[in-house]
Design a protein around this motif. Structure first.
Motif, short mmCIF file in Angstrom:
data_model
loop_
_atom_site.label_atom_id
_atom_site.label_comp_id
_atom_site.label_asym_id
_atom_site.label_seq_id
_atom_site.Cartn_x
_atom_site.Cartn_y
_atom_site.Cartn_z
N UNK A 1 0.84 -1.20 0.00
CA UNK A 1 0.00 0.00 0.00
C UNK A 1 0.87 1.24 0.00
N UNK A 2 0.31 2.33 -0.52
CA UNK A 2 0.98 3.63 -0.42
C UNK A 2 1.02 4.05 1.04
N UNK A 3 2.10 4.70 1.41
CA UNK A 3 2.34 5.02 2.81
C UNK A 3 1.58 6.27 3.22
N UNK A 4 0.89 6.18 4.34
CA UNK A 4 0.24 7.34 4.93
C UNK A 4 0.39 7.25 6.44
N UNK A 5 0.34 8.38 7.11
CA UNK A 5 0.47 8.39 8.56
C UNK A 5 -0.69 7.64 9.22
N UNK A 6 -1.88 7.77 8.63
CA UNK A 6 -3.04 7.09 9.20
C UNK A 6 -2.87 5.57 9.16
N UNK A 7 -2.35 5.06 8.04
CA UNK A 7 -2.14 3.63 7.91
C UNK A 7 -1.12 3.13 8.92
N UNK A 8 0.00 3.83 9.05
CA UNK A 8 1.04 3.41 9.98
C UNK A 8 0.54 3.42 11.42
N UNK A 9 -0.18 4.47 11.78
CA UNK A 9 -0.69 4.57 13.15
C UNK A 9 -1.67 3.44 13.45
N UNK A 10 -2.56 3.15 12.52
CA UNK A 10 -3.55 2.10 12.74
C UNK A 10 -2.91 0.72 12.84
N UNK A 11 -1.81 0.51 12.13
CA UNK A 11 -1.13 -0.78 12.22
C UNK A 11 -0.59 -1.02 13.63
N UNK A 12 -0.03 0.03 14.25
CA UNK A 12 0.65 -0.13 15.53
C UNK A 12 -0.22 0.18 16.76
N UNK A 13 -1.49 0.49 16.54
CA UNK A 13 -2.39 0.69 17.67
C UNK A 13 -2.39 -0.59 18.52
N UNK A 14 -2.25 -0.46 19.83
CA UNK A 14 -2.23 -1.66 20.69
C UNK A 14 -3.43 -2.56 20.46
N UNK A 15 -3.14 -3.88 20.44
CA UNK A 15 -4.14 -4.94 20.24
C UNK A 15 -4.70 -5.00 18.82
N UNK A 16 -4.16 -4.18 17.90
CA UNK A 16 -4.55 -4.31 16.49
C UNK A 16 -3.93 -5.60 15.94
N UNK A 17 -4.56 -6.20 14.92
CA UNK A 17 -4.07 -7.50 14.43
C UNK A 17 -2.63 -7.49 13.95
N UNK A 18 -2.13 -6.36 13.46
CA UNK A 18 -0.79 -6.32 12.85
C UNK A 18 0.23 -5.56 13.69
N UNK A 19 -0.12 -5.19 14.92
CA UNK A 19 0.77 -4.30 15.67
C UNK A 19 2.03 -5.00 16.15
N UNK A 20 1.99 -6.33 16.30
CA UNK A 20 3.13 -7.08 16.82
C UNK A 20 4.05 -7.48 15.67
N UNK A 21 5.18 -6.88 15.57
CA UNK A 21 6.12 -7.15 14.49
C UNK A 21 6.55 -5.85 13.83
N UNK A 22 7.24 -5.98 12.71
CA UNK A 22 7.81 -4.82 12.03
C UNK A 22 7.08 -4.52 10.74
N UNK A 23 7.04 -3.25 10.40
CA UNK A 23 6.60 -2.80 9.09
C UNK A 23 7.85 -2.63 8.23
N UNK A 24 7.82 -3.13 7.01
CA UNK A 24 8.95 -2.99 6.09
C UNK A 24 8.53 -2.15 4.90
N UNK A 25 9.31 -1.11 4.63
CA UNK A 25 9.05 -0.18 3.53
C UNK A 25 10.07 -0.43 2.43
N UNK A 26 9.57 -0.56 1.20
CA UNK A 26 10.43 -0.85 0.06
C UNK A 26 9.99 0.02 -1.11
N UNK A 27 10.89 0.86 -1.63
CA UNK A 27 10.59 1.73 -2.77
C UNK A 27 9.35 2.58 -2.52
N UNK A 28 9.29 3.17 -1.33
CA UNK A 28 8.18 4.06 -0.94
C UNK A 28 6.83 3.36 -0.92
N UNK A 29 6.86 2.04 -0.74
CA UNK A 29 5.64 1.24 -0.62
C UNK A 29 5.72 0.48 0.70
#
Length: 269
Positions: free
Chosen positions: A150-178
């Motif tokens: 997905x294209x990167x946005x602050x809203x997307x990043x914040x929602x990923x790391x919100x506590x107890x969200x399904x994807x918050x545990x682990x790392x986000x990897x960015x490649x070529x601005x994606x």
């Protein structure tokens, strides 16, 4: 005689190059705006006008003459935002300067989104782990997570790391601005000299920096501090402006690769 002909040809060449350059700058200004579609429509009208004149279609030629005659006023009205934008750039002396490339624009947007999300999460002590690929591929680690692409946005990043969200545990990897994947597993560092107060996120950030040239950012869940790892080193409690400078060094292609890293904060614990 030879000198006059040379000057004449040189003048023509310069004239053609100047016109081509102006046309190029106009295209860069209207690119990505609604003016592109309008230019296509004008091209169709001019083609119809030429064909009606060539084949002697008097009625069509009469209509096209009206359209071309009054089209100049219509163009001024329709292209008003673009013309104002061009005049503003001319007034600032930027019309004929080098503008950012599309890739640079994407990188700037990525940096802005990252900084906005990092400030938000640091203020609220939301733990985060973000790794930005450089030259060393990170496909092995991307495959351990959930594909996002997905294209990167602050809203997307914040929602990923919100506590107890399904994807918050682990790392986000960015490649070529994606944003390639979330909930990725990164290798933990086994360096015995790392401070004992650092948790799993920090050890994973150090570990991936030991085996790749990625830039990895950690937001501490306990303190809200922002830490950055690169080339096997972690620097903690980094100020916003220093983080932004590191991101620019990593993402912007026009930054000289010979520029040294200027770290801030505390080093390796």
């Amino acid at each position: 005689m030879f000198g006059e002909e040379f000057i004449t040809w040189l003048t023509r060449i310069v004239d053609i190059l100047l016109v081509a350059f102006v046309v190029y700058k106009v295209i860069t200004i209207i690119r990505g705006t609604r003016a592109v579609q309008l230019v296509k429509g004008i091209t169709v009208i001019l083609a119809a006008w030429f064909l009606s004149s060539f084949f002697g279609l008097q009625t069509m030629q009469f209509l096209m003459n009206l359209v071309v005659t009054y089209g100049v006023l219509a163009i001024i009205i329709i292209f008003q935002p673009e013309m104002r934008r061009a005049l503003e750039q001319l007034g600032r002396g930027r019309l004929f300067g080098r503008g950012p490339t599309p890739e640079e624009k994407k990188s700037v947007n990525t940096i802005d989104a990252l900084m906005t999300s990092l400030r938000y999460m640091a203020k609220r002590r939301i733990g985060a782990l973000i790794s930005i690929e450089d030259e060393t591929g990170m496909d092995d680690y991307i495959e351990t997570g959930i594909p996002i692409r997905a294209h990167i946005s602050s809203e997307l990043l914040i929602n990923i790391f919100i506590p107890n969200a399904p994807l918050h545990d682990g790392a986000v990897i960015i490649n070529n601005n994606i944003l390639s994947a979330a909930a990725c597993y990164l290798p933990l560092s086994e360096n015995p000299f790392i401070s004992k107060e650092l948790g799993t996120r920090h050890r994973a950030a150090i570990g991936v920096s030991e085996v790749t040239d990625a830039l990895t950012i950690v937001v501490s869940e306990e303190t809200g501090e922002i830490s950055v790892t690169k080339n096997g080193e972690i620097h903690r409690d980094i100020e916003d402006e220093r983080v932004r400078k590191m991101l620019e060094n990593q993402l912007l292609k026009n930054v000289k690769t010979s520029q040294r890293w200027q770290w801030g904060g505390r080093k390796n614990g």
